[in-house]
Write a protein that holds these residues in place. Structure first.
Motif, PDB file in Angstrom:
ATOM      1  N   SER A   7       0.836  -1.208   0.000  1.00 41.34           N
ATOM      2  CA  SER A   7       0.000   0.000   0.000  1.00 41.34           C
ATOM      3  C   SER A   7       0.865   1.250   0.000  1.00 41.34           C
ATOM      4  CB  SER A   7      -0.947  -0.009   1.199  1.00 41.34           C
ATOM      5  OG  SER A   7      -1.925  -1.023   1.059  1.00 41.34           O
ATOM      6  N   SER A  11       0.931   4.107  -2.880  1.00 52.78           N
ATOM      7  CA  SER A  11       0.698   5.514  -2.488  1.00 52.78           C
ATOM      8  C   SER A  11       1.849   6.400  -2.948  1.00 52.78           C
ATOM      9  CB  SER A  11       0.535   5.618  -0.976  1.00 52.78           C
ATOM     10  OG  SER A  11      -0.632   4.928  -0.543  1.00 52.78           O
ATOM     11  N   ALA A  45      -4.727  -0.055  -5.837  1.00 48.56           N
ATOM     12  CA  ALA A  45      -4.597   0.258  -4.413  1.00 48.56           C
ATOM     13  C   ALA A  45      -5.377  -0.735  -3.558  1.00 48.56           C
ATOM     14  CB  ALA A  45      -5.078   1.687  -4.150  1.00 48.56           C
ATOM     15  N   LYS A  46      -6.535  -1.162  -4.039  1.00 51.97           N
ATOM     16  CA  LYS A  46      -7.329  -2.147  -3.296  1.00 51.97           C
ATOM     17  C   LYS A  46      -6.642  -3.506  -3.265  1.00 51.97           C
ATOM     18  CE  LYS A  46     -11.735   0.124  -4.387  1.00 51.97           C
ATOM     19  NZ  LYS A  46     -13.047  -0.011  -5.078  1.00 51.97           N
ATOM     20  N   ALA A  49      -3.971  -3.467  -0.823  1.00 43.08           N
ATOM     21  CA  ALA A  49      -4.491  -3.497   0.549  1.00 43.08           C
ATOM     22  C   ALA A  49      -5.014  -4.876   0.947  1.00 43.08           C
ATOM     23  CB  ALA A  49      -5.596  -2.459   0.702  1.00 43.08           C
TER      24      ALA A  49
END
Length: 446
Positions: A7, A11, A45-46, A49
């Motif tokens: 993550s 980012s 991004a998911k 995660a």
């Protein structure tokens, strides 16, 4: 840069590249092509995660032209199941050669709960894990040769690259520094983009063939990362070359009257204390590793020469050996021992074509070295002592597949399921290639 989590990596990438909307998630299949999906950056991004990332298992089995072959129960009798993939940390990078801002990131099934046994990266991961359990740590460096061609084909055939300065065909002599100068825009951007991708690409050489070059990578103490570098390099080289009006190809033998392109792999082995495992006893372990490489070589030819064209390199007067051989500081040898001190003692495996799958090439080399170190057999005479020394290996795909398919040590070292799938993939690819009748066949026999 090392991140504490996936993550955090995503980012940081988004902050550095706010204009990137999509990321290609890519993985190498058996023939050495990238497959995958283009993900919106917010969906990536998911996944980072913890959301599941799945692709069809049988993507790995694609033939050289992208079609599916019936291999055992795979493809047409298994319901085409999905298989979980994972993101490979540290590989999320920008793509410079596309028209629109884009990113790319490697994915793999290795390290998941159910890795795909025949996925090339997983095959290498298993070999490396086995070596690590025995206290062996490889340090690896790839060298890749490739050709630049003119972007336009003529009657479907490649043309020599046009000199960017005067527009003529490249006719600079081999190893001539002027050729590097004339093609420096594309070559320098290839290295720059490789460095952006995290690849330690460095030395550029103009090779013997017209428009042929070699770019070396730094030595890497992570075998998977070293193979990642080689795989990613082929993709970025083709992309950057097109941007500059050229085609780039890692085809093994594009011209019959010019050298083929090889994948040279330097490998040394160290223990946990950093001692070179090949050096003790006046290099006896090194000779044992060489013997293992020569023993496996005839049975791994479908890996080193994965396509019909690749066999054209061997026995040519301008390139590559026709028998398994070794020697000190001898580039005629399949396994060369470069001059070095005991700390850097290594083998250079020179047989594979540049279009071979780097994960599988490295897995085969490491498995062969492991086999030799365990068998502790002295190799045949080096070419330095006997120019006729060598072991025959198969010179066409069907013979090569037959020799690999049931070899006990290769099956044990690389995995029976992988060997079965790989050999059948290559056999069916070859048969599909031979179904086409070319113009020469009609001229000769009509």
């Amino acid at each position: 840069m090392t991140f504490t989590s996936l993550s955090d990596e995503v980012s940081a990438f988004r902050a550095a590249h706010p204009d990137v909307r999509y990321v290609d998630l890519i993985c190498l299949d058996i023939p050495g092509h990238f497959y995958g999906k283009r993900y919106p950056i917010d969906m990536l991004a998911k996944v980072a995660a913890g959301s599941l990332l799945k692709l069809p298992q049988n993507c790995v089995l694609l033939g050289a032209q992208g079609g599916l072959h019936e291999i055992g129960d795979y493809c047409f009798h298994d319901g085409d199941p999905d298989a979980t993939r994972r993101l490979i940390p540290g590989t999320l990078k920008p793509v410079r050669w596309e028209q629109q801002p884009l990113g790319q990131m490697l994915i793999s099934s290795d390290g998941t709960e159910s890795p795909i046994e025949f996925e090339p990266r997983e095959v290498l991961a298993r070999v490396l894990a086995r070596l690590a359990a025995k206290g062996m740590r490889p340090v690896v460096a790839f060298e890749l040769e490739f050709y630049l061609f003119d972007r336009a084909l003529k009657d479907g055939l490649p043309q020599f690259p046009r000199d960017p300065l005067c527009g003529d065909e490249d006719d600079q002599p081999n190893l001539h520094i002027e050729r590097l100068s004339r093609f420096s825009p594309v070559l320098h951007e290839i290295v720059e983009v490789a460095n952006e991708q995290g690849i330690d690409a460095n030395v550029i050489t103009a090779e013997i063939g017209p428009g042929q070059f070699e770019i070396n990578f730094g030595h890497c103490d992570d075998g998977l990362q070293a193979a990642d570098w080689a795989a990613l390099f082929t993709r970025l080289t083709r992309g950057v070359a097109l941007k500059h009006g050229h085609r780039a190809s890692f085809m093994s033998k594009p011209y019959l009257d010019a050298p083929g392109s090889g994948m040279h792999v330097h490998v040394s082995l160290y223990d946990e204390q950093g001692n070179n495992l090949l050096a003790p006893d006046d290099g006896r372990p090194l000779r044992h590793a060489v013997a293992g490489c020569l023993d496996w070589l005839p049975h791994c030819m479908p890996i080193f020469a994965p396509h019909h064209n690749a066999y054209r390199r061997y026995g040519s007067r301008v390139n590559a050996a026709s028998r398994a051989s070794w020697g000190y500081e001898d580039r005629d040898a399949c396994v060369r021992i470069p001059d070095s001190d005991a700390r850097n003692l290594r083998i250079e495996h020179r047989l594979a074509g540049a279009d071979a799958n780097p994960y599988l090439v490295l897995a085969a080399i490491l498995g062969a070295m492991e086999h030799g170190l365990e068998q502790r057999v002295e190799p045949i005479a080096p070419l330095n002592e006997n120019r006729q020394s060598g072991i025959d290996f198969p010179m066409d795909m069907l013979a090569a597949v037959a020799q690999m398919r049931h070899h006990p040590a290769v099956n044990a070292g690389l995995g029976e399921e992988f060997v079965m799938v790989y050999c059948e993939n290559k056999r069916q690819d070859h048969l599909a290639f031979m179904e086409h009748i070319n113009a020469r066949e009609y001229r000769w026999f009509l």
